[in-house]
Structures are given as structure tokens and as C-alpha cells.
Design an enzyme around this catalytic site. Structure first.
Site, short mmCIF file in Angstrom:
data_model
loop_
_atom_site.label_atom_id
_atom_site.label_comp_id
_atom_site.label_asym_id
_atom_site.label_seq_id
_atom_site.Cartn_x
_atom_site.Cartn_y
_atom_site.Cartn_z
N GLY A 199 16.10 -2.98 -9.39
CA GLY A 199 15.75 -4.07 -10.27
C GLY A 199 14.76 -3.63 -11.33
N GLY A 250 27.48 -4.35 -6.47
CA GLY A 250 27.27 -3.06 -7.12
C GLY A 250 27.19 -1.98 -6.07
N ARG A 300 29.44 -9.99 -11.69
CA ARG A 300 29.42 -10.72 -12.96
C ARG A 300 30.82 -10.87 -13.53
NH1 ARG A 300 25.58 -8.17 -17.36
NH2 ARG A 300 26.98 -6.42 -16.91
N ARG A 326 36.95 -7.15 -11.09
CA ARG A 326 37.48 -5.78 -11.15
C ARG A 326 38.15 -5.47 -9.82
NH1 ARG A 326 31.94 -4.90 -10.10
NH2 ARG A 326 31.52 -3.43 -8.39
N ARG A 343 16.25 -10.72 -5.04
CA ARG A 343 14.92 -11.12 -5.48
C ARG A 343 14.73 -12.58 -5.10
NH1 ARG A 343 14.19 -6.45 -5.87
NH2 ARG A 343 13.35 -5.23 -7.61
N ASP A 389 14.52 -11.24 2.88
CA ASP A 389 13.61 -10.12 2.67
C ASP A 389 12.74 -10.35 1.44
OD1 ASP A 389 12.57 -7.49 3.27
OD2 ASP A 389 13.64 -6.79 1.49
N HIS A 409 9.78 -8.05 2.15
CA HIS A 409 10.29 -7.22 1.05
C HIS A 409 10.25 -5.73 1.42
CE1 HIS A 409 10.88 -7.06 -3.61
NE2 HIS A 409 11.65 -6.19 -2.97
N GLY A 425 13.23 -3.90 2.03
CA GLY A 425 14.57 -3.33 1.92
C GLY A 425 14.57 -1.90 1.44
#
Length: 313
Positions: A72, A146, A169, A172, A228, A251, A275, A277
Site C-alpha cells: 500500500g 492481485g 478493479r 481478466r 486497510r 488485521d 496489523h 500481516g
């Protein structure tokens, strides 16, 4: 030409760094190691606040590359307008895949099998037996497919899940099957027993898991957020947790860190990790390999990896 490079690791700890640059160690300390105006390549300290991450940027008038050590980039977003034209922002795609995917499976399995309740029972010397749901035969929806999303699916494969649906987003095809566009969420959410959020935090994804999103999840479903905190509307999630209709494994939270007294701490059916991860033993070798590769590319004027944006373009 001599480049100034700011690193949150000591240069002696990174084998294979190119010769030539002046390497400066800076990991968020109050004092800068040198004049920020001379820095050409800035590696953002890992797991530091946004205020620390962006503090040198206003004076980095010659910076050409800003490299994060996270996938991120929201923690450096406030400082991007301070960068000179043509500066490239690169993320750490690939560095956290293994660690974050491991934690995702940990949170799913711990939540489904009731591990937090067992730990509380052990603390009280209580034998809390009973029937618990398994991951086997469950339908899993990964939102934000991703590199980390694919790593999560890799680790789901041995658990005999009934189905994995993928959302990103835009649509595919992958070797494992189709990735659906984010517009398909209304149709996919009611079919999932476990919904995993691993999408970046952007203007488009902020509050994505709001009241409507959560209402479309099936009764008893588990929401897992390893993205997030801002991707989830905390107030809407609290309403679903307190009603007992949904469960969650988080998380990340909004706000973060979660302050004492916040109702999310004691909401029914929620498991919270702080948090974690990314920060594991797997982080350091992968981060160091990325930095060595990027700096060799930079010095040799080769294309950089993971360029997220270029300022002024």
C-alpha cells in the site's frame, strides 16, 4: 554521478548493493542523516506513521525515486504533491505475499474453528468442546485479486474449499479462472461463506465494505480484512456484528490503532490482530532482495519494478 540513497537498513546488511551511491541510514529518527535536498533515492521506513514517512519529502528537491516497503502507498500519499516532477513512486509488490497470505489463512481458520474461545477457556481451565464450522466445502470470495490475493488462493487450495471467486478493479482471466470486475460484487457476495478484503485503500475503495456490501453477505458469513481499515465502514460492521448476523477477523481497523474502550474490541464474533500481516521473518530477505534489485536498476538506468505512479505525468 554520485547519488545519495536513504535506507532504513544499514548498507552493510544488504549484499549486492551497487557501488557508487552514498548510502545513508534513516529509519524515522528525529535527525536526518544528511541534507534531504541531496537524496535521489528514498526508501520509506517500514511500519512508521504517515507523519514520519512524509517528513523529509518537502526538502527532497532532487529525489527521483520513492520506494515503499509496503504494498500500500496510502501512508505516503499526503506527501506526493511535495515531490519534484518526474519522481517515481514504487511499492513493494511481492514482498508481503507470503506473510499476508499466511495470516489470512490463520485468521480464517482461527475464526471458523473457534480458537479464540479455546484460548479463553484455557485461561480459565475450562474444557470448551463443541461443533465448529470447517473451511472445507466453504465458498471464498477474494476482493482485490492481485499478487497477495493470488498467494491467498494458493494457500486455500489444500483446504478443499468448494469455490474461490476473485474480484479486482477490472475483469481478466487467470490460470485458475476468471477475475470478476468490482461491479460484480452485488451478485457474488450472497454466495460467499468467507469474504477476504485485500484491496488497496484508494478513493474508490474507501468504505467499500459499507452497509449495502455487508447486507448482501449471507447470514453467518465471515469478513476478513487484511487490506486497510478504511476499506470497511466500522459503524456498519459493528451493527452486523452486534446483531450476530456476521462474524469478522480484522488485521486492520478504522481507527488504527484501535483505542481502548472502542466497541469493536468486544463486539461478538470478532477476532482482531494488530496489523501484523507483513512484519514477519519473511519480510527482511524479500525486502532486501527488492532494494538491491531496484538500486542496481536505478544506477544502471534500467526500468524499475513496481512503479505505481510518476509525478507530473
Amino acid at each position: 554521478m554520485t547519488y545519495e540513497v536513504w535506507l532504513p537498513f544499514h548498507a552493510d546488511d544488504l549484499d549486492g548493493l551497487p557501488e557508487g551511491p552514498n548510502y545513508r541510514f534513516w529509519n524515522g529518527e528525529q535527525d536526518f542523516p544528511a541534507d534531504p535536498a541531496d537524496c535521489a533515492f528514498y526508501v520509506v521506513p517500514y511500519m512508521k506513521s504517515s507523519d514520519i514517512s512524509v517528513r523529509p519529502l518537502a526538502d527532497m528537491t532532487s529525489v527521483q525515486v520513492v520506494q515503499t516497503l509496503s504494498a500500500g502507498i496510502d501512508h505516503v500519499q499526503p506527501g506526493l504533491e511535495l515531490l519534484p516532477k518526474g519522481a517515481r513512486l514504487c511499492n513493494a509488490r511481492g514482498v508481503h505475499d507470503a506473510s499476508t497470505a499466511e495470516l489470512t489463512l490463520t485468521l480464517i481458520l482461527a475464526s471458523l474453528r473457534g480458537i479464540p474461545d479455546f484460548v479463553r477457556g484455557q485461561d480459565r481451565e475450562e474444557w470448551r468442546s463443541g461443533f465448529r464450522p470447517a473451511l472445507a466445502d466453504k465458498s471464498v470470495l477474494i476482493v482485490g485479486y492481485g499478487a497477495v490475493g493470488a498467494a491467498i488462493e494458493d494457500r486455500l487450495a489444500p483446504f478443499e474449499v468448494a469455490r474461490v471467486a476473485r474480484v479486482a478493479r477490472s475483469a481478466r482471466e487467470t490460470a485458475r479462472g476468471p477475475v470478476h470486475p468490482i461491479t460484480a460484487l452485488p451478485e457474488l457476495l450472497p454466495e460467499a461463506d468467507v469474504v477476504v478484503l485485500i484491496t488497496p485503500l484508494t478513493e474508490q475503495t474507501k468504505g467499500l465494505a459499507g452497509a449495502d456490501f455487508l447486507a448482501r453477505m449471507r447470514d453467518g458469513a465471515l469478513l476478513v480484512n487484511v487490506a486497510r481499515g478504511g476499506v470497511v465502514d466500522t459503524k456498519a460492521l459493528l451493527a452486523e456484528l452486534e446483531s450476530g448476523r456476521l462474524r469478522a477477523a480484522l488485521d486492520v481497523t478504522d481507527p488504527e490503532p484501535l483505542p481502548p474502550g472502542h466497541p469493536l474490541w468486544h463486539a461478538p464474533g470478532v477476532l482482531i490482530s494488530p496489523h501484523v500481516g507483513g512484519p514477519t521473518s519473511a519480510f527482511f530477505p524479500r525486502a532486501k532482495r527488492l532494494l538491491v534489485d531496484q538500486l542496481n536498476r536505478f544506477v544502471n538506468r534500467e526500468p524499475l519494478r513496481n512503479v505505481v505512479l510518476t509525478t507530473g505525468s
